[in-house]
Structures are given as C-alpha cells and as structure tokens.
Design a protein around this motif. Structure first.
Motif, short mmCIF file in Angstrom:
data_model
loop_
_atom_site.label_atom_id
_atom_site.label_comp_id
_atom_site.label_asym_id
_atom_site.label_seq_id
_atom_site.Cartn_x
_atom_site.Cartn_y
_atom_site.Cartn_z
N GLY B 2 -7.49 84.38 20.71
CA GLY B 2 -6.59 84.16 22.03
C GLY B 2 -5.09 83.59 21.10
O GLY B 2 -3.97 83.69 21.81
N ASP B 282 -6.36 96.06 26.64
CA ASP B 282 -4.75 95.54 27.93
C ASP B 282 -4.52 93.59 27.12
O ASP B 282 -5.54 93.46 26.43
CB ASP B 282 -5.10 94.98 29.15
N MET B 283 -3.88 93.74 26.53
CA MET B 283 -3.08 92.77 26.23
C MET B 283 -1.80 92.51 26.33
O MET B 283 -0.78 92.95 26.33
CB MET B 283 -3.44 93.13 24.55
N TRP B 290 -2.20 85.58 23.36
CA TRP B 290 -3.18 87.23 24.03
C TRP B 290 -4.04 86.75 25.17
O TRP B 290 -4.75 86.78 24.79
CB TRP B 290 -3.18 88.11 22.68
N ARG B 292 -5.82 89.12 28.39
CA ARG B 292 -6.41 90.05 28.93
C ARG B 292 -6.00 90.03 30.06
O ARG B 292 -6.30 91.80 31.10
CB ARG B 292 -8.16 90.20 28.33
N ALA B 303 -7.38 87.52 25.00
CA ALA B 303 -7.24 89.00 24.28
C ALA B 303 -7.62 88.57 22.85
O ALA B 303 -7.37 87.92 22.30
CB ALA B 303 -6.92 89.97 25.18
#
Lengths: 166, 432
Positions: B2, B282-283, B290, B292, B303
């Motif tokens: 992430g 989803d990002m 990043w 989610r 994410a």
C-alpha cells in the motif's frame, strides 16, 4: 394561404410518441442487426438465379458436325428492331443455304429476343448470360464463330398457354 | 504494502511520453475501426453485408481507405479563405484527440520504477478540461464552413455553432449533478466515488445520464442531431468543399469525439474502469498510499496494485466504452434527423430547464441526506436512485407526449379545437 404552401399531415396527439417510438425503432433495427439472412449476393462467388426467360447474349446452335443450324433465310435481320444483325447468305453444292457472314452487334442489340422467336430452324437464340464485358469496343460485334462458341443456357420462349412460366 | 512508490522525475516524463503515444495510437486505431464498424453495423441493420472484401471480414478496409485518402488529389476552392480553410480541419481534430487525456482507463499499474496511474494526465481540473476543449471543436467546424465560401458549407457551420452551444449548456448542467455527488472534478475521483458508493452513477443520477447521452449525441454532431452535415439539406454541410485527407480529418475528428464521449459516459455514469460486484479492484491515491476503502473506524484499508487487476479493469473499461460506441452507431442507423426547430426546442425548452431542475433536485436530496448524516454508501445511493428514478420516469413520460416531434399543423389544430372549431380540412389523421 398561399397556394405554394404545403401543409404537412401530422398525426394527432397521442398517436406519435417520442420515447416509445425511439425504443420501438431501436428494437427493430436490433432485430435486423442480428438477423442472419442478408439480401446481399456476393456476386463473383455467388451467381444470381436467372429467370428462364432472361434474355442475354446471343448463341448460335450448331449441328452435330459443327455446322451452324442457320439457313440464312434472312428473317432475323428483317425482324430485328435495332437492326443489329448483319447476314450474308450462301449456298453450297448440295443446295443447302448457310451464312457466309453472320454478325450481331451486341451494343446495338436491345435483347428483345425477336430473332429467336422468328427463327424457323431454332438456330439463333438469346441466352441466359450477362457477363459480356470486353476491353475493346470492336469485341462487341460477335461474328459467327463467336456465336457458335457460346455455351450458356438459351432463353425459354414465351408460351402463351403458360404466360407466367409456371 | 500500500506504500506508494513515487516515480522519479526521469521516469515520470518517460512514462508520460509512453502513455501519450500509446493512448493516441489506440484512439486512432479505434477511430479507424469505428469507420469499419459503422459501415458493417449499418449494413447489417439494413440486411446487407457491408465492406468484407479487403482482408478477412474487411478488417483491412480502414487501411485501404487511409491510403486512398492520402494519395487522392486535394482541391482548394478558388474563392476560399486559404489560411482558414487549411486551419479548419486542424482545429477540428485537435480538441477531439486531446480530450481523451484526462480519462482514467485502468487501475494503477505497478512497475519496477513505481506505480503508474493509468491516465495520460490526471489533471486536477478533469471534467472542466474536457468541457473547455470539447467546446473548441465548434471553431474548426464554423471556420471551415465559413472559409469554404460556399453557402451550404456556411449554413452547416452556422447550424453547428447554434447546436453545439445550445447543447453545451445541457451537457454542462448534467455533469454538475455528477460533480455534486463526487465533490471534485477529477475523473479518477469520479471513479473512486462510484466504487465507494457501491453503485454506478447511472442509478442515483439516472436523469443526468439521459441528459448527458442526448447532449453528447448532439455535441458530436451524430444523427439524429447531424444538423451541420444534413446530407439531404446541405450537401454535406461544413465539409462540402473539402477533399482527400482534409475531408478525412473531419471524419477522424467526429469519430474521436464519439470515442471520447463514450469513454466519458462510461467514466461518469458507468464506473469507469470499475468492475461491478467486486471491491477487489477499488483503488485510490490517498495521502501516501493506495487505499481500497475505509474501515468502520475511518482508517484507510490499503490496496495492492497488481498487473492482473490493471488488465481486468482495462478490459472492463474497454467493454463499457465499446458498448457506448455500438450504441452510437445503433442510434444513428435507427433515428431520422431532427428538424432544426425541433433541435432547438429540445435543447432550450426541454433539456435546459429539465437539467436545471434536476440539479436543484439532486442538490436538495443530498442536502437532506447530509443533514440526516446518512453515510456515503448504499443507503445514500438508494435514496438518490429512488428520487432520480421517479424523476426520470416523469421526464420520459413528459417527452413521450409527442411535444417534441409535433408539427405546426397539429398545434394549430389543437388551438382550433380549444376554440371549439372543427379541425382543418384535408387532414384525415386529425379529423378522425
């Protein structure tokens, strides 16, 4: 109202619709989009079915020994409305008449088929053939040899007792 | 994971250049094959086969067309304003190909040098950039129409200016509903908010979608709004005097506009590159990494960008855009052209007040929802969907009352009927 004004006839209220008509049209076009049968004939690969009475390029029938059936009676140049047949007849030592010159100008021909109808010996025919493109204009005057070489099907004559060829 | 690995300046520039070339190439390819698709789909709709001779299924037809257009002779009308005549096609094609730059087409792609956004330029002004540049397209059409020194071309240009300016208003207003819900103008955030809401904006903002679809048709000058071309009325309108590659430019511009409009429809209302019913893709770039989404406590869930997700989302984006491209063709070969007064009527008297009212409605509903402190999620979207659904139904019933396509004759007869007079003679449809 000026006489030149055209009044458009439009349907009454409630008979036309904006959304419904659009959706109806879209569904109709979609049905045609997925319909497998198409009307296009992919010509060089697929050949059209010619009607039995289709009148196209001429053909001269020949006897088994290769002589033309034509007896040079002169009826076809006489009946030809386009005056496209040139015929000079001759006679051999047994007294049989035969064509010395028999030429059909396919440019002048209107493919009425009267030469075939009038021929007493069923020698000249119009045929079920249309692929007659050439590179030079003079190639469109078919001489006797060329007419005898043609091997396409000949046109069926109109039968008054069966006017629709059924 | 992430953690965001930022690209160094060198790699940022390199990757940006690669993206520009790649996206431009793909858009031009899609445009080329749109011409083929248009011809084949139109043929199939009309029970024909269409061009299928050049290559398998006619797939090389666009290349043959391109070669033909390049080697054809170009004509220059003697009385044309030469500078503007040449400038016209260039002006038409420029905004069409640059607007695609801000549309995100896939989830971020992890590379050894850092995570790459799958958008050419994630500019902070997003939608505003698209609105600004797509408005410029009208200059190319008007200029070429005027510079041709041909009355039909000029009429086409004139109509284009009137039509595009009229529908720009409705287009902008329908986008405002989206902006209200997103709270930002970048398209990456538009996609993110749709993932957050758990539903695509086509549901909570259904009427905005209808307005946007109609306005986008008008903006791209496609049938049933092809007033600037109108073959049967204006020869071909603004490009009557053009030939060879300059003529081709207008077509490339038109199809590029269609591609952009389809991509925009997919992004604004159909979740962009979002894959439905799956939160794994989803990002969004949040602070330093990043994410989610957010958990119950509001802490971000990280994410992990992956190549697989990028490819899947790219596929989803292409599928959605492709659907709208097909829809464009389908509509074109279904509907006849509007009359000029009908176009103006629809634009100014139906779409403009409708879109204005709808923006107020969405804003009001959102205000109520925010006051009730409904979280941004399924309930929030559900309420908006219900409100919008009712409004959309009401709007569709309203336009279904044949207001838009009724002619002057009917209105005259309605007035006569209200006055207690019989209908005008000579019209069986009315008198029956």
């Amino acid at each position: 109202m000026a006489i030149s004004v055209k009044v458009m006839r439009r349907p009454e209220a409630g008979r036309t619709s904006y959304m419904r008509a659009t959706l109806k049209g879209m569904s109709l076009t979609f049905k045609h989009l997925v319909r497998p049968t198409k009307v296009t004939l992919e010509y060089p690969e697929e050949q059209p079915d010619l009607h039995p009475r289709w009148r196209g390029t001429h053909r001269m029938e020949v006897h088994a020994d290769g002589r033309p059936k034509c007896v040079a009676c002169g009826l076809c140049p006489t009946v030809c409305p386009a005056n496209c047949i040139r015929l000079t007849g001759g006679e051999d030592d047994q007294g049989n008449r035969y064509p010395i010159v028999y030429e059909i100008d396919e440019f002048r021909c209107i493919f009425c088929g009267m030469c075939q109808e009038v021929c007493p010996v069923e020698a000249i025919h119009v045929g079920q053939h249309f692929e007659n493109a050439e590179y030079a204009r003079d190639r469109f005057v078919y001489d006797l040899d060329r007419l005898m070489e043609q091997d396409h099907a000949v046109t069926l004559l109109w039968d008054p007792s069966d006017p629709r060829s059924e | 994971m992430g953690e965001m690995q930022e690209l160094s300046t060198f790699w940022f520039v390199t990757v940006a250049a690669v993206k520009v070339v790649a996206v431009f190439t793909v858009v031009m390819g899609v445009v080329a094959y749109m011409t083929l698709a248009e011809r084949r789909v139109s043929a199939f709709i009309q029970d024909r086969l269409g061009p299928n001779r050049v290559g398998p299924f006619g797939l090389l037809q666009p290349i043959a067309d391109g070669i033909k257009n390049i080697i054809k002779e170009e004509t220059m009308p003697g009385t044309a304003a030469k500078f503007y005549f040449v400038l016209g096609p260039a002006l038409a094609i420029m905004p069409a190909v640059v607007t695609i730059a801000v549309i995100p087409f896939a989830a971020p792609l992890p590379t050894p040098v850092g995570t790459v956004d799958m958008v050419v330029a994630d500019v902070p002004i997003g939608i505003l950039y698209i609105l600004a540049l797509s408005s410029l397209a009208v200059y190319g059409i008007v200029l070429s129409g005027w510079a041709s020194n041909n009355k039909y071309a000029f009429l086409g240009g004139l109509r284009a200016s009137a039509q595009m300016i009229s529908y720009e208003v409705a287009l902008g207003l329908s986008v405002i509903a989206v902006l209200l819900l997103v709270g930002n103008v970048t398209l990456t955030e538009t996609v993110w908010k749709q993932q957050q809401l758990g539903m695509w904006f086509v549901f909570p903002l259904s009427l905005a979608f209808v307005f946007f679809l109609i306005s986008a048709l008008a903006e791209t000058n496609r049938l049933p709004f092809d007033m600037p071309e109108a073959e049967s009325e204006l020869i071909t309108g603004y490009h009557t005097e053009y030939s060879a590659m300059k003529f081709s430019m207008f077509f490339i511009a038109e199809y590029a506009h269609v591609v952009t409009a389809s991509a925009l429809l997919a992004t604004l209302f159909f979740g962009g590159w979002d894959i439905p019913f799956w939160t794994g893709d989803d990002m969004f770039r949040h602070e330093s990494g990043w994410i989610r989404g957010f958990d119950e406590a509001g802490a971000p869930i990280p994410a992990t960008p992956s190549v697989l997700i990028t490819l899947l989302t790219l596929g989803a984006f292409c599928a959605k855009t492709g659907f709208f491209l097909l829809l464009y063709i389908w509509i074109r070969w279904t509907l006849p052209r509007f009359r000029y007064d009908q176009v103006m009527h629809l634009g100014w008297k139906v779409l403009l007040p409708g879109a204005l009212g709808y923006v107020m409605l969405v804003a009001g509903t959102m205000l109520v929802l925010d006051q009730l402190e409904v979280p941004f999620g399924p309930v929030y979207g559900g309420v908006l969907t219900a409100v919008s659904g009712v409004t959309t139904l009401a709007f569709l019933l309203f336009v279904d009352r044949d207001r838009v396509i009724a002619g002057a004759h009917r209105k005259r007869n309605l007035a006569r009927r209200r006055a207690g007079l019989p209908a005008e003679a000579g019209d069986p449809a009315v008198s029956s």
